[in-house]
Every structure is written in structure tokens, then in C-alpha cells.
Write a protein that holds these residues in place. Structure first.
Motif, PDB file in Angstrom:
ATOM      1  N   VAL A 238     -16.599 -73.838  37.919  1.00 16.03           N
ATOM      2  CA  VAL A 238     -16.039 -74.992  38.623  1.00 16.03           C
ATOM      3  C   VAL A 238     -15.002 -74.548  39.645  1.00 16.03           C
ATOM      4  O   VAL A 238     -14.976 -75.030  40.770  1.00 16.03           O
ATOM      5  N   ARG A 239     -14.173 -73.580  39.241  1.00 15.46           N
ATOM      6  CA  ARG A 239     -13.125 -73.117  40.162  1.00 15.46           C
ATOM      7  C   ARG A 239     -13.736 -72.382  41.353  1.00 15.46           C
ATOM      8  O   ARG A 239     -13.332 -72.583  42.494  1.00 15.46           O
ATOM      9  N   ILE A 240     -14.748 -71.550  41.085  1.00 23.08           N
ATOM     10  CA  ILE A 240     -15.399 -70.839  42.199  1.00 23.08           C
ATOM     11  C   ILE A 240     -16.090 -71.847  43.118  1.00 23.08           C
ATOM     12  O   ILE A 240     -16.005 -71.761  44.338  1.00 23.08           O
ATOM     13  N   PHE A 241     -16.751 -72.844  42.500  1.00 21.34           N
ATOM     14  CA  PHE A 241     -17.400 -73.891  43.294  1.00 21.34           C
ATOM     15  C   PHE A 241     -16.385 -74.585  44.185  1.00 21.34           C
ATOM     16  O   PHE A 241     -16.614 -74.778  45.374  1.00 21.34           O
ATOM     17  N   HIS A 242     -15.239 -74.944  43.618  1.00 15.70           N
ATOM     18  CA  HIS A 242     -14.256 -75.715  44.365  1.00 15.70           C
ATOM     19  C   HIS A 242     -13.741 -74.944  45.578  1.00 15.70           C
ATOM     20  O   HIS A 242     -13.691 -75.471  46.693  1.00 15.70           O
TER      21      HIS A 242
END
Lengths: 375, 149
Positions: A21-25
Motif C-alpha cells: 500500500v505504501r509503495i502504491f501510494h
């Protein structure tokens, strides 16, 4: 205050935002900002970058949608707080300065996420339909006409402006949370950790192999979208396979780039063929046999046989000189270019379309195939 | 057939053993030149028939024809060198920006190998530059100059 909970810590550190999720964001921030920048400011010959970024966005979004089913607890759609009731109670708590402790997205944040998803999906769809309508790339080529590009481009632009407003609102709220409510949202966005009440039950972990599913789906969709080309349709065909094309190539290409038949109407072509003894300032007379072949060629292949940007914007317009470079669309689309570009090698002349438009001979003149020569 | 016999004749005359690549190069060169020469021979014969005082073509006259600014044809093309380079061994450029292969047969053996093409371009370009058809002597001089380089 600490008396009744002396044996239990009041708060504990929990990883709320998992690594995907953090990499996506962070990737989404980069890709969307680059898309907005190239979309609003970049000249036409940067379009291939905008296009590639668009495919990257398709990949990110399809990954995130799958991850919303298989990811860890707060990456899931079903943990968004979307009821009107929760939204109301959140705002009333806020106004009464009561504590609002949301582990994942709070109600307005949840609505923000949905807004972003809808806006980005509209951006992707309108962008992909513009590709089909204007550039004849991708599956939408066969279900669009060039005339649809006006409304599609308008929708794409309006949505981009709404997206900009949504981003401003999103960033503003996050800063507000960080500065006034001291929620440390920005830190948790990077580390994934949040302080949660000590009695919070353990969070659901991602499904086994969920990450492979998400990556596999994202990769397949992206590669499929980026590699689908449907060029031969009722809107366009390869003229080099037409009868008499060889005569056109042999007789005309000694002096100039082979202008695509869709650049002129049948009437304009036949007027040109009947005045070859004064062809833009030179004698370009042909043998009677060659002339006959060319008359046939332009009867069977002209503006009316194509539905492309060039056939509509150039082929349907006129200029008193007859020159393509004097038509309104040409002068408008080339006005931001320096005159010297057209006079120096390797361009030499504005009549030399294929010096910059790598696909000029096909008549497609796609933005993604413009390469300005190094001068 | 004519080509082969001329090649054999050349070999006998020089008496040299050339490697195959050399032979091929010669073949290409000679096929071009023999066609250009054939065309020139025809011009020569036609000129002799129509002009009793004719004493042969001249490369010098051909050169001056090539570089003279006539201005009697179309405004944008006062001379051959409006598009062709003044040095015929170098490429020129059309007004629409396309490169033109060199005119000198020594650097471009493919020149003057197609009679229809020679006629087409003499027709178009003489009318564009001079505003009229070229005479037999002008054509002969021009070709002689291009072969001589």
C-alpha cells in the motif's frame, strides 16, 4: 487516568499500512503528478511519455483494486467508512473537539479514496478512448470516430481539473490532521505504523499469495492495454498495399515525401494532377500512362476513405495556395515551433513531414511518433 | 550480350586478372556507362543528322550549362544548381527537402541507366530552369560533362 489501566499500555504501535500500500501510494503520487504535468504543459512531441505514464497508472490502479480484496486489513475496500451516519458522527465529534481515533481511513478520508478511484478511472477511460479516437491506437479505435475526440478531450481535461482540486483538498486535510490534530498521518504514510488503542484486536494479514495475484493481474492488464493495436479498420488502411501505389512512389518520391492521400480531397488531388506542368513552382509533368495511374490512385484513395485526425483536420480544409502548410490546422499546430527548425538540416523544408513525424507516410501522424531532430 | 563482350574485350586489352569483386564493380560501372554512352551515341547521331557543322559534345560547355543562372524558367529554379550541388559529385537537395543523389556518374553509377528516366528529367528540368526544351547539343554536353567527372 492511568490508574484503571495500569497493567495495560494505553497505546501500542501497529503496522496499519502494509508495504504494498505504501509503495502504491508513493508511486501513485509520482505517476499522477507526472501525468498532470505532461498533460497540462508538455508539447505534442512529449506525448509518448504521457502515454507510457498512462499505462503505468493502469498498472497501479489494477494492482490496488486487487489488493483491496487480498491485502491486509486496512488496505481493503470493506474497511472504508462510507455510511452517511459515520460521516455525520465524525463531523459532529470533530466540531465538539472530541477525540476521533480512526485506525484506517476516517469517513471523509474514505470518501476521498472513492473519489480518487472514480476520477482516476475516468481519466484512464477517457485517455484510452482518446487514443482510439484521435490516434487510432488500442481497442477503442473500432468503436470511436475521430469526431468523438472533441467531447473526449473535454471530459479528460475537466476531470483533470477536478482531480487537481481533489488532490489539493486531500493534501490540505492531511496537513490539517498532522498539524492540528497531531495524528502523524504523514509519518504513518511512510513507515506504516500508527499509535492505536492498546485493546485493538490484531489486524488481518494479507491473503497468502495475494501479492502474486495482484501483481499478475496488474501486469497482464497493463501489457494487454499497452500492446493492443488495431490499425486496419474501416477508419484506416495501409495505402502502400493499394493498386497504383508503386506509380505514386516511383513518380513522386524523387522530389518530395510521399504525402498521404488523406491529406486532400478527391477534387484537390485531381486539380493538382491536371496542373503538373506548374507543380508548386516546378514542372513535374508525367507520361500519359503514369498520369492515368495516378488519377486512378487518388480516385480510390483520398480524404473520404479515412477517418483520422489528418483526414478531418487537414484533408477537409482548404487553403488558397493549396499547400498543406497553409491550412489552419497546420499553422495552429506548428505555431510553437521555431521557423529555423524548418530551414536547417535535417528538416530543410516544412514540406518534409517525415523529418519529425516518423509515421507520416502512413497518414496517422500520431503524437507519440513525433521526434524533433537534434539541431 | 553486348555487356559481356565489352567486358571480355576489356579484359583482353588490359590482360589483367582482376578479383571477382573488381569484376563486379567494373560490371556495375560499365553497365551504367554503356547505357549513358549509348544514350550519348544516339544524341550524337541525331545531332549530326540535323547539324552539319557539329563537331562533337563538350564537357566544358556542359559545365557552364550546369552552373549558369538562366532565370528564364520558373522563378524558384533559375539554374540546375538551384537543387543540384555545384559539385556534381556531391548530393543536392530538392526544394521539398529531399536529398538528390550526385549527378556525376563516377560517384553514382546508377545515374543515366534508364532511358525513360533520363527523358523524364530532361523534360521537366529544362522547362523548369530554361523555360523551354533543351536542344540535342545541350543534352549531349550535359551528359558528356557528367561522364567526364
Amino acid at each position: 487516568m492511568t490508574d484503571q489501566n495500569a497493567d495495560q499500555p494505553l497505546k501500542k504501535q501497529v503496522s496499519v499500512w502494509d508495504l504494498p500500500v505504501r509503495i502504491f501510494h508513493i508511486s501513485l503520487i509520482i505517476v499522477v503528478l507526472a501525468l498532470l504535468t505532461t498533460g497540462f504543459f508538455a508539447p505534442a512531441w512529449w506525448f509518448s511519455i504521457h502515454e507510457l505514464l498512462g499505462y503505468a497508472l493502469v498498472g497501479l490502479m489494477s494492482f490496488r483494486i486487487v489488493w483491496a480484496w487480498v491485502g491486509s486489513e486496512y488496505s481493503r475496500f470493506n474497511r472504508l467508512k462510507l455510511s452517511i451516519k459515520s460521516l455525520r458522527s465524525w463531523f459532529s465529534k470533530m466540531l465538539n473537539s472530541e477525540s476521533v481515533d480512526d485506525i484506517g481511513h476516517n469517513p471523509p478520508g474514505s470518501w476521498m479514496i472513492i473519489t480518487f478511484f472514480i476520477l482516476l478511472i475516468i481519466m484512464i477511460l477517457t485517455g484510452y478512448f482518446i487514443q482510439g479516437s484521435e490516434n487510432l491506437t488500442g481497442l477503442t479505435t473500432v468503436i470511436t470516430r475521430y469526431s468523438h475526440s472533441v467531447i473526449l478531450v473535454w471530459l479528460h481535461k475537466v476531470t483533470a481539473w477536478i482531480l487537481l482540486i481533489a488532490i489539493a483538498l486531500h493534501v490540505f486535510s492531511v496537513i490539517l490532521h498532522d498539524v492540528i490534530l497531531k495524528h502523524a498521518l504523514i509519518k504513518s504514510m511512510i513507515t506504516g505504523y500508527k499509535q492505536v488503542p492498546g485493546n485493538t484486536p490484531p489486524l488481518t494479514r494479507p491473503k497468502p499469495f495475494g501479492i502474486f495475484w495482484a501483481l499478475a493481474v496488474a501486469l497482464s492488464i497493463t501489457l494487454f492495454i499497452a500492446n493492443t493495436h488495431t490499425e486496419n479498420s474501416d477508419r484506416w488502411y495501409d495505402i502502400s498495399l493499394s493498386k497504383q501505389y508503386d506509380t505514386y512512389a516511383n513518380e513522386c518520391s524523387d522530389c518530395h515525401f510521399l504525402y498521404h492521400p488523406s491529406l486532400n480531397t478527391k477534387r484537390q488531388w485531381s486539380a493538382m494532377l491536371s496542373s503538373l506542368e506548374n507543380h508548386y513552382g516546378e514542372d513535374a509533368s508525367l507520361s500519359p500512362e503514369s498520369l492515368e495511374h495516378l488519377i486512378k490512385f487518388f480516385n480510390d484513395n483520398n480524404q473520404s476513405h479515412f477517418d483520422t485526425r489528418i483526414s478531418v483536420e487537414i484533408g477537409q480544409s482548404e487553403s488558397s495556395s493549396g499547400r498543406i502548410t497553409d491550412r489552419k490546422f497546420w499553422t495552429e499546430t506548428h505555431s510553437n515551433l521555431d521557423d529555423s527548425l524548418f530551414k536547417t538540416p535535417p528538416v530543410y523544408s516544412p514540406a518534409n513531414c517525415d523529418a519529425c513525424h516518423l509515421d507520416a507516410e502512413s497518414g496517422l501522424f500520431r503524437d507519440q511518433n513525433i521526434v524533433l531532430p537534434n539541431t | 550480350m553486348k555487356l559481356i563482350t565489352s567486358k571480355i574485350a576489356t579484359r583482353k586489352k588490359t590482360g589483367r586478372r582482376l578479383p571477382y569483386t573488381g569484376l563486379l564493380t567494373l560490371l556495375v560501372l560499365f553497365s551504367g556507362m554503356s547505357n549513358a554512352n549509348e544514350y550519348l551515341d544516339q544524341l550524337h547521331q541525331q545531332t549530326k543528322q540535323s547539324d552539319i557543322g557539329f563537331s562533337g559534345f563538350s564537357a566544358t560547355r556542359g559545365e557552364s550549362l550546369f552552373v549558369t543562372q538562366f532565370g528564364t524558367g520558373k522563378p524558384n529554379t533559375p539554374a540546375c544548381t538551384s537543387c543540384h550541388d555545384k559539385n556534381p559529385t556531391l548530393p543536392g537537395k530538392t526544394r521539398a527537402g529531399k536529398p538528390i543523389e550526385p549527378m556525376a556518374i563516377s560517384v553514382n553509377p546508377q545515374r543515366y541507366t534508364d532511358t525513360a528516366k533520363i527523358n523524364k528529367w530532361f523534360g521537366r528540368n529544362c522547362r523548369s530552369v530554361l523555360g523551354r526544351e533543351c536542344t540535342l547539343i545541350e543534352k549531349g554536353d550535359f551528359l558528356t560533362y557528367m561522364i567526364s567527372l
